[in-house]
Design an enzyme around this catalytic site. Structure first.
Site, PDB file in Angstrom:
ATOM      1  N   SER A 365       5.328  15.206 -98.226  1.00 55.82           N
ATOM      2  CA  SER A 365       5.433  14.095 -99.486  1.00 55.82           C
ATOM      3  C   SER A 365       5.512  15.062-100.927  1.00 55.82           C
ATOM      4  O   SER A 365       4.853  16.656-101.073  1.00 55.82           O
ATOM      5  CB  SER A 365       4.604  12.921 -99.474  1.00 55.82           C
ATOM      6  OG  SER A 365       3.631  13.209-100.054  1.00 55.82           O
ATOM      7  N   TYR A 366       5.949  14.549-101.948  1.00 53.80           N
ATOM      8  CA  TYR A 366       5.123  15.526-102.986  1.00 53.80           C
ATOM      9  C   TYR A 366       3.868  15.649-103.100  1.00 53.80           C
ATOM     10  O   TYR A 366       3.255  15.232-103.086  1.00 53.80           O
ATOM     11  CB  TYR A 366       5.634  14.137-104.609  1.00 53.80           C
ATOM     12  CG  TYR A 366       5.897  15.058-105.420  1.00 53.80           C
ATOM     13  CD1 TYR A 366       6.328  16.516-105.844  1.00 53.80           C
ATOM     14  CD2 TYR A 366       5.189  14.337-106.849  1.00 53.80           C
ATOM     15  CE1 TYR A 366       6.595  16.501-107.751  1.00 53.80           C
ATOM     16  CE2 TYR A 366       5.201  15.089-108.071  1.00 53.80           C
ATOM     17  CZ  TYR A 366       5.872  16.204-108.707  1.00 53.80           C
ATOM     18  OH  TYR A 366       5.987  17.231-109.475  1.00 53.80           O
TER      19      TYR A 366
END
Length: 646
Positions: A365-366
């Protein structure tokens, strides 16, 4: 058919988002050509020449019951730069203090030459599209970049001035599910955040230019500052770099000022018949004393007691207490950088480069988030099951899933309302990653995720206490009953220590020795990268997106050097901080930037006006610059203790 322009922050993000929304065979890839050569920022924000080619992805998609053509392109970070008007860019064009006054030295945003190629591509695609979807990274910098893209596209397409034709896509991972969710929940640009970033950029530009020009001109005229490669000394100032430097210098000064103190303590050694001659060392209840005479007196009293008992003593007490070691919190950016520094000795810059690559390719994820709380909307069991076939931790995943109904992840207290904690979004490739940094960071992220979704480690602690005269001594033992998260998380250590079974209350044991020993307090160590990141986070110096850059810059400018994993200030960095402190311009103190960041956040929250925050910050910088300008004798005295005069 309607055409919609979609803009991502990097080439790889545009490619992966296209693949997330459409099958690869249905995507048409074209190349935007230009006769000019361009330099883009790669995923790690390092410069590399890629020539005059830019891929554009097109595919058809059903959107709101209508078939449209999605056109995916990209920028490479900020497409616009901020600088003073040409009349004030020369170092002798105006007084340094005037750079801190917006009414005297106007600034402007512009597209640098090495980004013109990107600007031309955006304009070329915008002309034929009726809507604009902004897929920039979902942090404050990404919001500002989205606004820059919008401004460029509006220059050639007036329909983008209609709010309903411009939408912001918000996502935390480049996966099919996240991309589709973002497309179904499009929002608008958050203009207070754009204003916050713009204000920060102007403060940093003005303060950086004013102090850099003043310091450089003064030092170049007065002193010879030897730098690597015989570079001419440019004393670059940055509102975040200086407090970062100040933390490193402050630790060195603390070490230099440290005065060791001798202390004294008693050490009792016992032996048990069943331990095959093994000896157990017990800790004195008082730990240590700084008074040697007093400690010697207690030693004599204890020794006399042992002589009377023929060095035989009884166990006074045994306590068994249930203990647990808590699983780690979900992973945020600062903790990722600190953990990678401690475990792999990676620099924060290296860590974020690898994390950005993994994110761009859809594996995690980010990676820029301040959140350590998983929202209830994330299907954690599904993410855990993605790892069930991995040879390293597949067996542990089965254990988690067998008891999933009884588990819930440990939750922290921080939530930036933008991104969830960092977690894996798909399994690692069977052949592994091409570079060892990505491999290490992916494993760290995955093990941390599985650990926080597991259970605490559990065990029993045994504390054995004996009395010698009026003094007490004890020893701790630990028996691990259930390893829990420790099975998958080797970065935490909980060492088992089993005591002999014959140690029971009232049991008589033999004393091998009683010794009076001497020790000394020790100075703190220089800051490690993990320590420095922790302090920067504590004082709000930089953001999770910029901390690594600030640490890299103070090394590049030869203000500090990194030896092993420890930071030491160099002569130039030490002289700068000492000079600022002597002139009572306290810009190297960590609280200076944290107060500014607090004001800036209030712009993003809609509480304060940007012009008010700008005025407050620039007024403070003006006062500090005037202190330096009127204290040149002090500056000269401080620098003369480090460098030779011209």
């Amino acid at each position: 058919m309607k055409r919609i322009l979609n803009v991502a922050e990097k080439p790889s993000a545009a490619r992966e988002l296209s693949h997330a929304l459409a099958k690869k065979e249905n995507i048409k890839v074209s190349v935007f050509l230009s006769t000019a050569m361009c330099c883009l920022l790669n995923e790690a924000h390092n410069r590399r020449e890629i020539g005059s080619r830019l891929k554009v992805y097109e595919f058809e998609l059903d959107l709101d019951h209508e078939k449209v053509t999605m056109v995916f392109s990209n920028v490479a970070g900020h497409i616009k730069a901020l600088d003073f008007h040409e009349n004030y860019r020369g170092w002798d064009s105006c007084e340094q203090v005037a750079l801190l006054d917006p009414s005297k030295t106007p600034i402007k945003e512009y597209v640098p030459e090495d980004k013109k190629f990107l600007e031309n591509n955006l304009k070329n695609e915008a002309r034929s599209c009726c809507k604009l979807f902004l897929w920039l990274d979902c942090d404050s910098e990404g919001e500002k970049i989205a606004y820059e893209v919008l401004d460029i596209c509006q220059q050639v397409n007036m329909s983008f001035r209609i709010p309903d034709n411009v939408k912001r896509a918000r996502f935390s991972a480049i996966t099919p599910q996240d991309a589709r969710n973002a497309l179904q929940n499009l929002t608008s640009l958050h203009y207070p955040t754009v204003s916050m970033v713009s204000t920060r950029q102007e403060i940093d530009l003005r303060a950086g230019a004013a102090f850099t020009r003043f310091l450089t001109k003064f030092i170049q005229n007065e002193f010879r500052v030897p730098l690597k490669g015989d570079k001419k000394a440019i004393l670059s100032y940055g509102p975040c770099q200086f407090p970062t430097l100040g933390l490193v210098v402050d630790r060195l000064l603390t070490i230099r000022a440290f005065q060791p103190r001798l202390f004294y303590y008693l050490e009792l050694t016992i032996s048990c018949e069943s331990s095959d001659g093994d000896k157990l060392v017990l800790i004195w209840e008082r730990k240590h004393l700084f008074d040697r005479y007093c400690c010697a007196l207690l030693y004599e009293l204890c020794y006399s007691s042992l002589l009377r008992s023929n060095f035989q003593i009884a166990i006074a007490d045994i306590k068994k207490v249930r203990k647990s070691r808590r699983r780690p919190l979900p992973l945020d950016t600062v903790e990722l950088q600190r953990l990678a520094s401690r475990v792999f000795f990676f620099s924060s810059d290296t860590t974020m480069q690898a994390a950005e690559r993994l994110y761009s390719e859809g594996y995690i994820s980010y990676p820029r988030t301040e959140t350590n709380i998983f929202p209830s909307t994330i299907n954690l069991s599904k993410l855990v099951l993605l790892q069930q076939n991995d040879q390293k931790w597949g067996g542990f995943v089965q254990k988690i899933m067998e008891h999933w109904i009884h588990y819930s992840p440990r939750q922290g207290t921080k939530d930036d309302k933008a991104h969830p904690p960092i977690h894996p979004t798909k399994p690692a490739p069977r052949e592994g990653f091409k570079d060892k940094e990505c491999d290490a960071i992916y494993e760290l992220v995955t093990r941390r995720f599985l650990a926080c979704c597991s259970i605490d480690a559990k065990g029993y602690e045994t504390v054995v206490t004996v009395n010698v005269g009026f003094e007490s001594f004890h020893i701790h033992g630990l028996s691990i009953e259930e390893a829990g998260y420790l099975e998958v998380y080797p970065y935490d250590h909980w060492s088992e220590r089993v005591l002999p079974t014959e140690l029971e209350k009232g049991t008589t044991i033999r004393v091998v020795s009683l010794m009076l020993k001497e020790g000394s307090t020790s100075a703190p160590k220089p800051l490690s990268e993990s320590d420095l990141l922790g302090l920067m986070d504590k004082y709000g110096i930089g953001t999770d997106a910029t901390m690594a850059e600030h640490i890299r810059k103070i090394q590049h400018r030869e203000y500090v050097t990194k030896q092993g994993n420890l930071f030491y200030p160099m002569a130039l960095g030490l002289a700068l901080v000492e000079a600022f402190e002597a002139c009572e311009a306290y810009l190297a103190r960590p609280t200076c930037r944290s107060e500014q960041e607090k004001d800036l956040r209030q712009i993003g929250q809609g509480i304060r006006d940007a012009s008010d925050v700008l005025y407050t910050a620039l007024s403070a910088f003006t006062g500090n610059l005037q202190k330096l300008s009127t204290s040149t004798n002090i500056l000269r005295r401080v620098f003369s203790s480090h460098f030779d005069s011209n």
